[in-house]
Design an enzyme around this catalytic site. Structure first.
Site, PDB file in Angstrom:
ATOM      1  N   HIS A  88      44.965  38.449  49.802  1.00  0.00           N
ATOM      2  CA  HIS A  88      46.121  37.549  49.753  1.00  0.00           C
ATOM      3  C   HIS A  88      46.081  36.645  48.527  1.00  0.00           C
ATOM      4  O   HIS A  88      47.124  36.139  48.097  1.00  0.00           O
ATOM      5  CB  HIS A  88      46.264  36.740  51.052  1.00  0.00           C
ATOM      6  CG  HIS A  88      45.281  35.630  51.254  1.00  0.00           C
ATOM      7  ND1 HIS A  88      44.152  35.744  52.035  1.00  0.00           N
ATOM      8  CD2 HIS A  88      45.261  34.355  50.793  1.00  0.00           C
ATOM      9  CE1 HIS A  88      43.494  34.608  52.050  1.00  0.00           C
ATOM     10  NE2 HIS A  88      44.149  33.737  51.298  1.00  0.00           N
ATOM     11  N   ASP A 224      40.440  41.690  53.992  1.00  0.00           N
ATOM     12  CA  ASP A 224      41.170  40.808  53.068  1.00  0.00           C
ATOM     13  C   ASP A 224      40.395  40.639  51.755  1.00  0.00           C
ATOM     14  O   ASP A 224      39.737  39.628  51.535  1.00  0.00           O
ATOM     15  CB  ASP A 224      41.406  39.457  53.740  1.00  0.00           C
ATOM     16  CG  ASP A 224      42.450  38.622  53.028  1.00  0.00           C
ATOM     17  OD1 ASP A 224      42.829  38.979  51.900  1.00  0.00           O
ATOM     18  OD2 ASP A 224      42.892  37.605  53.593  1.00  0.00           O
ATOM     19  N   SER A 655      39.923  30.213  50.265  1.00  0.00           N
ATOM     20  CA  SER A 655      40.241  31.640  50.350  1.00  0.00           C
ATOM     21  C   SER A 655      39.586  32.369  49.181  1.00  0.00           C
ATOM     22  O   SER A 655      39.750  31.982  48.027  1.00  0.00           O
ATOM     23  CB  SER A 655      41.754  31.844  50.299  1.00  0.00           C
ATOM     24  OG  SER A 655      42.366  31.393  51.474  1.00  0.00           O
TER      25      SER A 655
END
Length: 732
Positions: A88, A224, A655
């Site tokens: 992402h 991810d 992240s």
């Protein structure tokens, strides 16, 4: 207060001496670990030293960590500058390279060699070279007699001097950030590489598996990750993109452990957490979870429903809106979890209890009573007074964020204002700059989608925001269109010159005077002018009027908490600077009769599998590997590990951060938090706050067995620390 403040500034490290060590909570500055955290970390199981994490004299873990694009974290995993981050985080870059013919979002992308790696203009990777405490220099001459404007002016002058005198190389930059609400300052010397190329990404059915349904929740089964490579000039220094650039040779890269995780294993997460507010007063927390969050969720919920409906029916719209939808949904769901988490853990009540204890301690000490008496009540009252403007501000921000036509109109109005300020002779240049900025935005814009979003959000905005905060101009237009979002939107989208780039370009290709007159006739810009004027006069001015005093009292309250509550743990709030957090792999009990284990496997992916579903489809190749149990060296006990959780304190910006074992080896990739714990930005609770990581063995399995990119595996340094191999070696 002046006497205490003077003492405080002379010894800025005293901020940290108030900290009582407590596992799992906190986001720590890496250069202070040897003084503050090393003993505790080793007691929890860490096998390396603080100098292995942060050092100026040798390659250390910090030299493998980058700020990826300024919005995520990435880590270097090979001696050739290979960079790992979340899918992402790389999503926008992947989308920009995608088309109906080469749909890398759906099909994935894998460069077979360095020549096939794809450049990404504007994407950067920033290393931290060193960190310095500059508190005394930054606050020199700053006294309690200065108002907020004078105080900031004095600090800015000091910071300019610091920047001028700071030692750095010509290719390096300086970043200075305040800590503890402006009571302390640190300087960061950085190196930013501007040639970052896409190397590999799994299809979204792996990298985004579970999509919005599973976002922020556990158990999770998302691969991810995405892979990039940093390129440098032939001197290994930062350089603009060039075909002559070569892969970066890092000071350190992360070895990768194949030994996996077990319950109670020590873990660290190293990265650039964005923003936390752990030390707000109770009224600020109430405003967040009872006012702002509901407003923002209401607006985004309406926008997401519209966009989702279009994306499910049209493949082109799905590609255009994929990144926008994901960005909008991410915060939307986080805010929902934040509200629920604070309620579930009694966060506001706990904050009130802390404040009651603070008041007792203040009243019991004559010095504190004279210095801090009434401070907390004054601060809470300001947050209550500013609540209506703050909530209206969020409604306005969300309206412009999600209704792109109004965003274009707002930009056009700013263009005209800037031209008036700088002179009409600059109009041609400013016009072209504006057109260059919005052109790529129109490439991912659909008039029909935006019209329906406008219908929904205009109805909410004019219903929820009091008319005295909307202003007469905008409300007059609302009445002219029967107080109806559909009527208002139809008029705008049928008649506005801003509904396509070509129409906008033609509209602006006129003399400045003509454009200035015609904006009043265009229904989109006319409404935006009214909304903007109302916002400035009735929302932003009241908000800005209170903010300096809120900032002043919040800074004083931060100092007061640390002075008065000496047995309480204090650590600096996140502010997008390099931090390390540590904890252990462990599960949790979110509610009655529910217990969550520490990890998930590929079995769970198949249990969720829904053929053809955009969230839970599974590629045929992955299904075949699962059926054959063809996991290579990455499986464990006949299973393929996918994700795991631990008690590291993380937030947005983390992240892509590496999850590290006790030796500093890479064991996973941080990408999320559990939904029950998303309130950790304002209300950390160790009982339910967990971070979610994709197991590095699943990453390697996808790269190797699924994608067949064995040349990337060959770049890596794979280790077995639990079996006695030597970890943590300096990159060669």
């Amino acid at each position: 207060m002046r006497q205490l403040l003077g003492k405080y500034l002379l010894l800025p490290v005293l901020f940290f001496t108030h900290l009582s060590a407590h596992a799992t909570e906190g986001m720590w500055l890496p250069q202070l670990l040897n003084r503050l955290n090393e003993k505790e970390m080793k007691g929890m199981g860490m096998k390396i030293s603080a100098a292995d994490i942060y050092s100026l004299n040798k390659g250390s873990l910090k030299d493998a960590i980058v700020s990826f694009g300024g919005f995520c974290t990435g880590e270097i995993i090979s001696s050739q500058g290979l960079l790992l981050t979340n899918h992402h985080c790389g999503y926008d870059a992947i989308q920009k390279h995608s088309s109906l013919q080469d749909n890398y979002l759906d099909n994935g992308f894998w460069a077979r060699n360095k020549q096939e790696e794809l450049p990404n203009p504007g994407l950067t990777a920033t290393f931290i070279v060193r960190i310095e405490d500059i508190t005394q220099q930054a606050l020199q001459g700053v006294t309690g007699s200065l108002n907020e404007r004078e105080r900031q002016s004095a600090i800015d002058k000091n910071l300019n001097t610091i920047r001028t005198n700071a030692k750095k190389e010509s290719y390096q930059d300086l970043v200075i950030k305040p800590f503890f609400d402006g009571n302390q300052y640190f300087l960061f010397v950085t190196e930013t590489y501007k040639d970052v190329r896409l190397v590999g990404a799994p299809p979204s059915s792996i990298g985004k598996f579970g999509a919005d349904t599973d976002n922020w929740v556990w158990p999770r089964h998302t691969g991810d990750f995405s892979i990039f490579r940093i390129y440098a000039g032939k001197d290994n220094l930062p350089a603009e993109f060039s075909k002559d650039n070569v892969p970066l040779k890092p000071k350190h890269f992360l070895p990768i452990s194949l030994d996996g995780i077990a319950s109670n294993d020590f873990t660290m997460v190293f990265g650039f957490p964005g923003r936390t507010n752990e030390y707000l007063p109770s009224e600020a927390m109430k405003l967040t979870v009872e006012g702002q969050d509901p407003a923002r969720v209401q607006m985004r919920d309406a926008a997401l429903k519209v966009i989702d409906g279009f994306m499910r029916k049209d493949e082109q719209i799905k590609i255009q809106y994929a990144a926008k939808y994901a960005s909008t949904a991410n915060a939307w769901k986080k805010w929902i979890g934040e509200m629920q988490g604070v309620r579930q853990t009694g966060g506001i009540q706990r904050k009130l209890q802390q404040e009651a204890r603070f008041r007792q301690l203040v009243q019991a000490n004559p010095v504190y009573r004279a210095t801090y008496g009434g401070l907390l009540d004054s601060l809470n009252n300001l947050y209550k007074e500013g609540a209506p403007a703050t909530i209206a501000r969020d409604y306005y921000t969300e309206l412009l964020r999600s209704t792109e036509l109004l965003g274009f109109a707002n930009g056009l109005i700013s263009l005209l204002q800037e031209t008036r300020l700088k002179g009409e002779e600059n109009y041609a240049q400013l016009r072209q700059q504006f057109l260059d900025k919005v052109k790529p935005q129109y490439q991912n814009y659909n008039n029909n989608v935006d019209r329906e979003v406008a219908v929904a959000l205009l109805d909410i905005y004019f219903k929820e925001v009091p008319s005295n905060k909307i202003g007469g101009e905008a409300y007059q237009i609302w009445m002219e269109t029967n107080k109806d979002g559909r009527t208002t939107a139809n008029k705008m989208y049928d008649q506005s010159a801003l509904t396509s780039y070509d129409k906008l370009e033609a509209f602006l290709n006129k003399p400045f005077k003509s454009v200035s007159e015609e904006v009043w006739k265009d229904p989109a810009t006319r409404l935006m002018i009214g909304l903007r004027n109302g916002y400035i006069d009735f929302i932003n001015k009241p908000y800005d009027a209170l903010q300096p005093e809120i900032n002043r009292l919040q800074r004083q309250y931060m100092q007061a908490q640390m002075d008065v509550m000496k047995d309480k743990r204090f650590y600096p709030d996140a502010n997008s600077t390099l931090r390390i957090t540590y904890g252990k792999v462990n599960g949790y009990n979110p509610r009655d009769a529910v217990t969550y284990d520490i990890s998930t496997t590929l079995d769970g992916v198949m249990e969720k599998y829904k053929p053809g579903d955009y969230e839970f489809d599974v590629p045929e190749k992955l299904r075949d590997l699962y059926a054959k149990k063809d996991y290579g060296q990455y499986g464990a006990n006949g299973k393929m590990p996918v994700c795991f959780i631990a008690s590291n304190h993380t937030t947005g910006g983390n992240s892509g951060s590496p999850a590290l074992d006790a030796y500093g080896n890479l064991i996973g990739l941080n990408f999320d938090r559990t939904w029950e714990g998303t309130m950790s930005d304002i209300n950390y609770d160790a009982t339910i706050c967990r971070n979610i990581m994709v197991d590095i063995r699943y990453v390697l399995f996808i790269v190797d067995k699924f994608a067949g990119a064995k040349h990337l595996i060959e770049e890596l340094k794979l280790v077995h620390p639990k079996k006695g191999s030597v970890p943590l070696k300096k990159a060669s």
